[in-house]
Structures are given as C-alpha cells and as structure tokens.
Scaffold this active site. Structure first.
Site, short mmCIF file in Angstrom:
data_model
loop_
_atom_site.label_atom_id
_atom_site.label_comp_id
_atom_site.label_asym_id
_atom_site.label_seq_id
_atom_site.Cartn_x
_atom_site.Cartn_y
_atom_site.Cartn_z
N ASP A 111 0.86 -1.18 0.00
CA ASP A 111 0.00 0.00 0.00
C ASP A 111 0.89 1.23 0.00
OD1 ASP A 111 -2.28 -1.55 0.13
OD2 ASP A 111 -2.46 -1.41 2.30
N ASP A 136 -13.24 -4.21 -2.29
CA ASP A 136 -13.15 -4.08 -0.84
C ASP A 136 -14.47 -4.55 -0.24
OD1 ASP A 136 -10.63 -3.01 -1.18
OD2 ASP A 136 -11.34 -0.93 -1.14
#
Length: 258
Positions: free
Chosen positions: A11, A130
């Site tokens: 990330d 997600d």
C-alpha cells in the site's frame, strides 16, 4: 493446473509504503523500491502496489516510481490508484507495469472495465473489491474510497453481485480485499472465499488476514484461490516467502519454488 501465486501487497501513500489495520491507522513501513526489490529477490511471484490515497484525493498513481520499480525487479507487478481513463491505464502500462487494477473508479463507472478490457486485453485488467461483512444485516457489502477513512462509504452493491457484474464487463482477475480480516493475522475469510469461488470464473486472489503458513494453505486448499496476497507478515518479516513456498509444496500445493 497453473501454479498458485504468492503476492506481497504494498500500500502506497505519499510515495511511501504504509500499512494499517482494517484499512485504518496507516503507518509508514518502508521505501517502495527497497521493499519491491526485497520481495522480488525472496521469491514472490508478483507484486501489487495500491496507491490508496489516489482515488480519495482525485489523483492518479505516480508514474515516476512505477518506472523505477520496473528497472529494479524482474517479476510481474500490478498497479492501482485513481485510474479513471484508458489513457491513464496506457500510461501506467507504458511506465512498466504488467497489469492495472481498478476499484472505486469501476464502482463509479462500470463501463470503464469493459473499455479497458477491450483495448488492453482482459489479462491486463484486475478489479479489486473491498468487501465488508455487515454483522447486523449478515451480508457482505462493497465499500469504496477505503484509502481515506473519512470518505470511505458502503455502496449499494453486495459483494457477490459485484463479483458477477465485473466478470460480465471483462475483468480478467479479481482481488477480494476482506476488510474485516485486514491486518488481523487471524486467517482469510474462507466461507466468503468459497462462496465467491463458486461464481468466479476468472483468477481469484485472496487478500486480508494472513498470519501463518497454515492460512495460506487453507486459502489454496479449501477455497481454491489462484493467489494469496498479504502485507503485514511480509513487511514485518514474520513469514519468509522461500520457506512458505517450501511448506506449501510439501503440502501438495502446486507452487513455483524459489
């Protein structure tokens, strides 16, 4: 049968690798190039880079570090972050990425998936989802803009419905980011993965919850995913990729040994 894949996830926020728990409270864990190089040398099958601050800030992933990564690693890598147009996707691939991944932009404009697949080929187009388990409603829901906890919101999509829809539009691969398990190291959500697997005809990547060798084995053996993505256990050197692959191989999982 294709070999299963071990995929470290990086990330990215403000050009640094960061990591949070359940997509919140992110902390800097290292340099992009340093970690990418380490994972490539340690036997990772591919890397995924999520610029999690791009979409919430209406920006596009920084192509400069993409070009730098392409120069220092020799394994495939996928990039995500605010990709809203075919032009942007082409620029990222031209910078050295092998695949592009879209998440929130696909929820806003599902036809973007089809446009990218038609022009770039489905093999280049990954849809990242997600997914959040709502314990009150007992359903899995899709969230967007999860890179910014102040902007993250639940969409009208239930996860399985969205998985089916993105395949219709031409997604070549699906990454299922299980938010409830993210950073917890208690294992992947096998029930959810098994259910999604029944309806997913493209490669399925599990993301969120890996903490032990056994968790990877369960994802491959019990949920039949094509790849297992993890971050914390690799960043913190809790799990060595070379040893993980040896373990999986001994357990009968087809894997590319280092």
């Amino acid at each position: 049968m294709l070999a299963k894949r071990i995929i470290p996830c990086l990330d990215v926020g403000n050009n640094k690798v960061i990591k949070g728990i359940q997509f919140k409270d992110h902390k800097i864990v290292g340099d992009i190039l340093e970690l990418a190089n380490r994972y490539a040398k340690s036997g990772a099958d591919e890397l995924v880079f999520y610029d999690i601050t791009a979409s919430p800030n209406d920006q596009v992933v920084n192509k400069r570090w993409i070009s730098q990564i392409a120069k220092v690693i020799n394994i495939p890598f996928c990039v995500a972050g605010g990709i809203n147009t075919l032009k942007q996707a082409k620029q990222i691939l031209a910078s050295g990425a092998d695949k592009i991944s879209i998440n929130s932009p696909a929820l806003i404009n599902p036809m973007l998936i089809q446009e990218l697949a038609d022009h770039l080929g489905t093999q280049c187009v990954v849809v990242s989802i997600d997914t959040w388990h709502n314990p009150q409603k007992k359903i899995y829901q899709v969230k967007c803009y999860t890179g910014d906890s102040t902007r993250a919101k639940i969409t009208t999509w239930q996860t399985l419905d969205w998985v089916k829809k993105v395949q219709e539009y031409g997604a070549g691969e699906i990454v299922l980011n299980m938010m409830n398990q993210d950073g917890m190291k208690n294992g992947y959500d096998l029930d959810q993965l098994r259910n999604i697997r029944k309806h997913c005809q493209v490669p399925l990547i599990a993301s969120g919850g890996a903490g032990t060798y056994q968790h990877f084995l369960e994802a491959f053996r019990d949920a039949d995913v094509d790849g297992a993505l993890a971050a914390s256990v690799f960043h913190n050197q809790i799990i060595d990729i070379h040893k993980l692959k040896q373990f999986l191989n001994k357990e009968g999982i087809k894997i590319r040994l280092c």
